[in-house]
Scaffold this active site. Sequence first.
Site, PDB file in Angstrom:
ATOM      1  N   GLU A   1      -5.631   3.127 -12.380  1.00 51.85           N
ATOM      2  CA  GLU A   1      -5.291   3.907 -11.178  1.00 51.85           C
ATOM      3  C   GLU A   1      -3.927   4.581 -11.302  1.00 51.85           C
ATOM      4  O   GLU A   1      -2.969   3.974 -11.804  1.00 51.85           O
ATOM      5  CB  GLU A   1      -5.298   2.951  -9.992  1.00 51.85           C
ATOM      6  CG  GLU A   1      -4.890   3.556  -8.675  1.00 51.85           C
ATOM      7  CD  GLU A   1      -5.047   2.536  -7.560  1.00 51.85           C
ATOM      8  OE1 GLU A   1      -5.906   1.637  -7.685  1.00 51.85           O
ATOM      9  OE2 GLU A   1      -4.300   2.630  -6.580  1.00 51.85           O
TER      10      GLU A   1
ATOM     11  N   HIS B   1      -7.259  -7.874  -4.408  1.00 54.42           N
ATOM     12  CA  HIS B   1      -6.054  -7.816  -5.232  1.00 54.42           C
ATOM     13  C   HIS B   1      -5.681  -9.193  -5.763  1.00 54.42           C
ATOM     14  O   HIS B   1      -5.132  -9.998  -5.009  1.00 54.42           O
ATOM     15  CB  HIS B   1      -4.868  -7.345  -4.407  1.00 54.42           C
ATOM     16  CG  HIS B   1      -4.860  -5.890  -4.134  1.00 54.42           C
ATOM     17  ND1 HIS B   1      -3.705  -5.218  -3.842  1.00 54.42           N
ATOM     18  CD2 HIS B   1      -5.839  -4.976  -4.116  1.00 54.42           C
ATOM     19  CE1 HIS B   1      -3.986  -3.947  -3.640  1.00 54.42           C
ATOM     20  NE2 HIS B   1      -5.282  -3.774  -3.800  1.00 54.42           N
TER      21      HIS B   1
ATOM     22  N   GLU C   1     -11.244  -0.057  -1.725  1.00 53.60           N
ATOM     23  CA  GLU C   1     -10.189  -1.070  -1.770  1.00 53.60           C
ATOM     24  C   GLU C   1     -10.162  -1.823  -0.440  1.00 53.60           C
ATOM     25  O   GLU C   1     -10.309  -1.235   0.624  1.00 53.60           O
ATOM     26  CB  GLU C   1      -8.831  -0.400  -2.009  1.00 53.60           C
ATOM     27  CG  GLU C   1      -7.680  -1.375  -2.152  1.00 53.60           C
ATOM     28  CD  GLU C   1      -6.352  -0.674  -2.450  1.00 53.60           C
ATOM     29  OE1 GLU C   1      -6.199   0.504  -2.066  1.00 53.60           O
ATOM     30  OE2 GLU C   1      -5.477  -1.295  -3.058  1.00 53.60           O
TER      31      GLU C   1
ATOM     32  N   ARG D   1      -8.800  -6.177  -8.555  1.00 46.83           N
ATOM     33  CA  ARG D   1      -7.655  -5.512  -9.161  1.00 46.83           C
ATOM     34  C   ARG D   1      -6.697  -6.574  -9.665  1.00 46.83           C
ATOM     35  O   ARG D   1      -6.434  -7.553  -8.964  1.00 46.83           O
ATOM     36  CB  ARG D   1      -6.972  -4.633  -8.104  1.00 46.83           C
ATOM     37  CG  ARG D   1      -5.859  -3.765  -8.642  1.00 46.83           C
ATOM     38  CD  ARG D   1      -5.151  -3.023  -7.519  1.00 46.83           C
ATOM     39  NE  ARG D   1      -3.918  -3.699  -7.141  1.00 46.83           N
ATOM     40  CZ  ARG D   1      -2.885  -3.122  -6.522  1.00 46.83           C
ATOM     41  NH1 ARG D   1      -2.946  -1.839  -6.188  1.00 46.83           N
ATOM     42  NH2 ARG D   1      -1.810  -3.799  -6.215  1.00 46.83           N
TER      43      ARG D   1
ATOM     44  N   ARG E   1      -9.234   8.767  -4.789  1.00 42.15           N
ATOM     45  CA  ARG E   1      -8.780   7.691  -3.895  1.00 42.15           C
ATOM     46  C   ARG E   1      -8.324   8.154  -2.523  1.00 42.15           C
ATOM     47  O   ARG E   1      -7.705   7.410  -1.765  1.00 42.15           O
ATOM     48  CB  ARG E   1      -7.670   6.890  -4.584  1.00 42.15           C
ATOM     49  CG  ARG E   1      -8.287   6.116  -5.714  1.00 42.15           C
ATOM     50  CD  ARG E   1      -7.549   4.957  -6.255  1.00 42.15           C
ATOM     51  NE  ARG E   1      -6.585   4.284  -5.448  1.00 42.15           N
ATOM     52  CZ  ARG E   1      -6.877   3.266  -4.617  1.00 42.15           C
ATOM     53  NH1 ARG E   1      -8.106   2.864  -4.473  1.00 42.15           N
ATOM     54  NH2 ARG E   1      -5.908   2.692  -3.943  1.00 42.15           N
TER      55      ARG E   1
ATOM     56  N   HIS F   1       0.421   2.803 -10.710  1.00 43.50           N
ATOM     57  CA  HIS F   1       1.336   3.225  -9.652  1.00 43.50           C
ATOM     58  C   HIS F   1       2.323   4.302 -10.113  1.00 43.50           C
ATOM     59  O   HIS F   1       3.539   4.198  -9.902  1.00 43.50           O
ATOM     60  CB  HIS F   1       2.063   2.021  -9.045  1.00 43.50           C
ATOM     61  CG  HIS F   1       2.161   2.089  -7.552  1.00 43.50           C
ATOM     62  ND1 HIS F   1       3.280   2.532  -6.905  1.00 43.50           N
ATOM     63  CD2 HIS F   1       1.267   1.809  -6.580  1.00 43.50           C
ATOM     64  CE1 HIS F   1       3.086   2.498  -5.597  1.00 43.50           C
ATOM     65  NE2 HIS F   1       1.862   2.066  -5.378  1.00 43.50           N
TER      66      HIS F   1
ATOM     67  N   ASP G   1      -3.690  -0.948 -11.273  1.00 42.53           N
ATOM     68  CA  ASP G   1      -2.935   0.154 -10.672  1.00 42.53           C
ATOM     69  C   ASP G   1      -1.628   0.354 -11.440  1.00 42.53           C
ATOM     70  O   ASP G   1      -0.769  -0.529 -11.450  1.00 42.53           O
ATOM     71  CB  ASP G   1      -2.639  -0.178  -9.198  1.00 42.53           C
ATOM     72  CG  ASP G   1      -2.157   1.034  -8.414  1.00 42.53           C
ATOM     73  OD1 ASP G   1      -1.779   2.049  -9.046  1.00 42.53           O
ATOM     74  OD2 ASP G   1      -2.148   0.959  -7.175  1.00 42.53           O
TER      75      ASP G   1
ATOM     76  N   TRP H   1       8.314   5.020  -7.950  1.00 42.91           N
ATOM     77  CA  TRP H   1       7.935   3.667  -7.551  1.00 42.91           C
ATOM     78  C   TRP H   1       6.418   3.575  -7.536  1.00 42.91           C
ATOM     79  O   TRP H   1       5.717   4.496  -7.199  1.00 42.91           O
ATOM     80  CB  TRP H   1       8.464   3.331  -6.145  1.00 42.91           C
ATOM     81  CG  TRP H   1       7.964   1.968  -5.747  1.00 42.91           C
ATOM     82  CD1 TRP H   1       8.396   0.765  -6.239  1.00 42.91           C
ATOM     83  CD2 TRP H   1       6.927   1.657  -4.814  1.00 42.91           C
ATOM     84  NE1 TRP H   1       7.680  -0.263  -5.661  1.00 42.91           N
ATOM     85  CE2 TRP H   1       6.770   0.268  -4.793  1.00 42.91           C
ATOM     86  CE3 TRP H   1       6.102   2.449  -3.998  1.00 42.91           C
ATOM     87  CZ2 TRP H   1       5.830  -0.388  -3.995  1.00 42.91           C
ATOM     88  CZ3 TRP H   1       5.169   1.818  -3.202  1.00 42.91           C
ATOM     89  CH2 TRP H   1       5.038   0.405  -3.193  1.00 42.91           C
TER      90      TRP H   1
ATOM     91  N   ASN I   1       3.147   4.798   5.714  1.00 43.57           N
ATOM     92  CA  ASN I   1       4.016   3.669   5.413  1.00 43.57           C
ATOM     93  C   ASN I   1       5.464   4.109   5.158  1.00 43.57           C
ATOM     94  O   ASN I   1       5.726   4.934   4.278  1.00 43.57           O
ATOM     95  CB  ASN I   1       3.473   2.920   4.190  1.00 43.57           C
ATOM     96  CG  ASN I   1       3.963   1.492   4.106  1.00 43.57           C
ATOM     97  OD1 ASN I   1       4.688   1.020   4.977  1.00 43.57           O
ATOM     98  ND2 ASN I   1       3.561   0.800   3.054  1.00 43.57           N
TER      99      ASN I   1
ATOM    100  N   GLU J   1      -4.483   8.349  -3.858  1.00 36.60           N
ATOM    101  CA  GLU J   1      -4.166   7.713  -2.577  1.00 36.60           C
ATOM    102  C   GLU J   1      -3.067   8.459  -1.825  1.00 36.60           C
ATOM    103  O   GLU J   1      -2.978   8.343  -0.614  1.00 36.60           O
ATOM    104  CB  GLU J   1      -3.790   6.241  -2.783  1.00 36.60           C
ATOM    105  CG  GLU J   1      -2.511   6.028  -3.564  1.00 36.60           C
ATOM    106  CD  GLU J   1      -2.242   4.544  -3.836  1.00 36.60           C
ATOM    107  OE1 GLU J   1      -3.188   3.845  -4.215  1.00 36.60           O
ATOM    108  OE2 GLU J   1      -1.101   4.120  -3.671  1.00 36.60           O
TER     109      GLU J   1
ATOM    110  N   TYR K   1       5.680  -3.976  -9.214  1.00 35.89           N
ATOM    111  CA  TYR K   1       4.760  -3.492  -8.201  1.00 35.89           C
ATOM    112  C   TYR K   1       3.472  -4.342  -8.211  1.00 35.89           C
ATOM    113  O   TYR K   1       2.927  -4.642  -9.271  1.00 35.89           O
ATOM    114  CB  TYR K   1       4.361  -2.022  -8.440  1.00 35.89           C
ATOM    115  CG  TYR K   1       3.142  -1.691  -7.631  1.00 35.89           C
ATOM    116  CD1 TYR K   1       3.252  -1.445  -6.257  1.00 35.89           C
ATOM    117  CD2 TYR K   1       1.861  -1.744  -8.190  1.00 35.89           C
ATOM    118  CE1 TYR K   1       2.135  -1.245  -5.483  1.00 35.89           C
ATOM    119  CE2 TYR K   1       0.737  -1.545  -7.418  1.00 35.89           C
ATOM    120  CZ  TYR K   1       0.882  -1.290  -6.064  1.00 35.89           C
ATOM    121  OH  TYR K   1      -0.237  -1.109  -5.294  1.00 35.89           O
TER     122      TYR K   1
HETATM  123  O1  EZ4 Z   1       1.553   1.150  -2.849  1.00 33.21           O
HETATM  124  O2  EZ4 Z   1      -0.276   1.484   0.195  1.00 33.21           O
HETATM  125  O3  EZ4 Z   1      -3.568   0.892  -4.439  1.00 33.21           O
HETATM  126  N1  EZ4 Z   1      -2.785   0.567  -3.586  1.00 33.21           N
HETATM  127  C1  EZ4 Z   1      -1.511   0.948  -3.552  1.00 33.21           C
HETATM  128  C2  EZ4 Z   1      -0.710   0.503  -2.350  1.00 33.21           C
HETATM  129  C3  EZ4 Z   1       0.439   1.455  -2.049  1.00 33.21           C
HETATM  130  C4  EZ4 Z   1       0.851   1.316  -0.615  1.00 33.21           C
HETATM  131  C5  EZ4 Z   1       1.915   2.331  -0.252  1.00 33.21           C
HETATM  132  O4  EZ4 Z   1       2.117   2.375   1.130  1.00 33.21           O
HETATM  133  O5  EZ4 Z   1      -1.057   1.606  -4.448  1.00 33.21           O
HETATM  134  O6  EZ4 Z   1      -0.247  -0.810  -2.550  1.00 33.21           O
HETATM  135 CO    CO Z   2      -2.603   2.418  -5.685  1.00 34.09          CO
END
Ligand code: EZ4
Ligand code: CO
Length: 402
Positions: free
Chosen positions: A236, A122, A339, A147, A283, A212, A210, A402, A37, A262, A159
């Site tokens: 997460e 989600h 997911e 989630r 993940r 993040h 999440d 981020w 991405n 991830e 986010y």
């Molecule tokens: O931010 O896939 O758990 N899912 C995530 C995603 C990531 C995106 C980044 O390309 O954290 O939403």
């Molecule tokens: Co994530």
Amino acid sequence: MRIAEARVVVTCPDRNFVTLKLVTDDGLTGVGDATLNGRELAVAAYLNEHVLPVLIGRDAARIEDTWQFLYRGAYWRRGPVTMTAIAAVDTALWDIKGKAAGLPVYQLLGGRCRDGVTVYGHANAETVDDVLAEVGRYVDMGYRAVRVQTGIPGLASTYGVSGDKMFYEPADAALPSENVWSTPAYLNHVPTVFERVRAEFGPGLALLHDVHHRLTPIEAARLGRSLEPYALTWMEDPVPAELQEGFRLIRRHTTTPIAVGEVFNSIWDCQQLISEQLIDYVRTTVVHAGGISHLRRIFDLAALYHVRSGSHGATDLSPVCMAAALHVDLSIPNFGLQEYMRHTPATDAVFPHSYRFADGYLHPGEEPGLGVDIDEDLAAQYPYRPAQLPVNRLVDGTMHNW
Ligand code: EZ4
Ligand code: CO
């Protein structure tokens, strides 16, 4: 069975995807997801310039040898671009092997270990009232795990909260948009969200969140502890995971389970997290962790340490990756959760697939190979559009994760 043709398809049916297609001299085809991405063309160039030329003429049956050739042979190991490119080749070769055998790939991986792959959706909204309705929508659709992400009072954007409730797309601009982050506001708000969600939906629904990558270990310890009454399935990416030993600190303070990985590309990225039992779910997924072959190695290591799979499945992982993930999920003993963010109708049309959602599970289907393809004529109607992920700054302007 030699590889006769190899091509990289870049297409943007509502978002960008990079797909590798291999064709053998006896007419079998295989597909692999190569989407990274916001960095799509880097992988496309890596494949086109450095990988495709060495694939032509190779024996398509030699999946492991080809993996080793691309990994060891590059000298420059690992990294998201390299490993995504290797993943695409590996995935496409498993697809071909399944078609050659006349079997779905999960059968080649040892057969099914369960009836279906439990997925989570989600639920997100700016306010708690609205997110309760969103969780209810997922429950009504049959999901067993959800989630939950909400806006944070005082922050303009957060986010995981999107305008379109079914198709979240964070890569929202050609140049990175800027978000503002406040850890204190976040830590104060999140437990109040889960208090209400758990009260409304009772103990039976699996709830996830999440973070993040936005906290430090001690902040994550506080969040995990404050969420304990609401029995989350996982918290997460509480902190960025370059410093794997940092998770020891979180572990000392909370029983809230942790899911990480991830953004990991290889088994080396999670070796300490797994072998010290610092996480509960890993993940890693097919497209970003070296394909089906390497992902299975990670999950086998995880199985030794009571760590279960929890593969990433956001919309920027194409239906090709989702199909491949489901074959892995179905066949490993230590599957945890998958997911599943739905793709848009345009994406689904470009990638016809046999996997189906039913009663909270995804099922990969029984077609030989992965059960997914790319419609190249349709893909050609959606040219690439530059799109990058946002960046994040603290209230005082400091760059943050981020
Ligand atoms: O931010 O896939 O758990 N899912 C995530 C995603 C990531 C995106 C980044 O390309 O954290 O939403
Ligand atoms: Co994530």
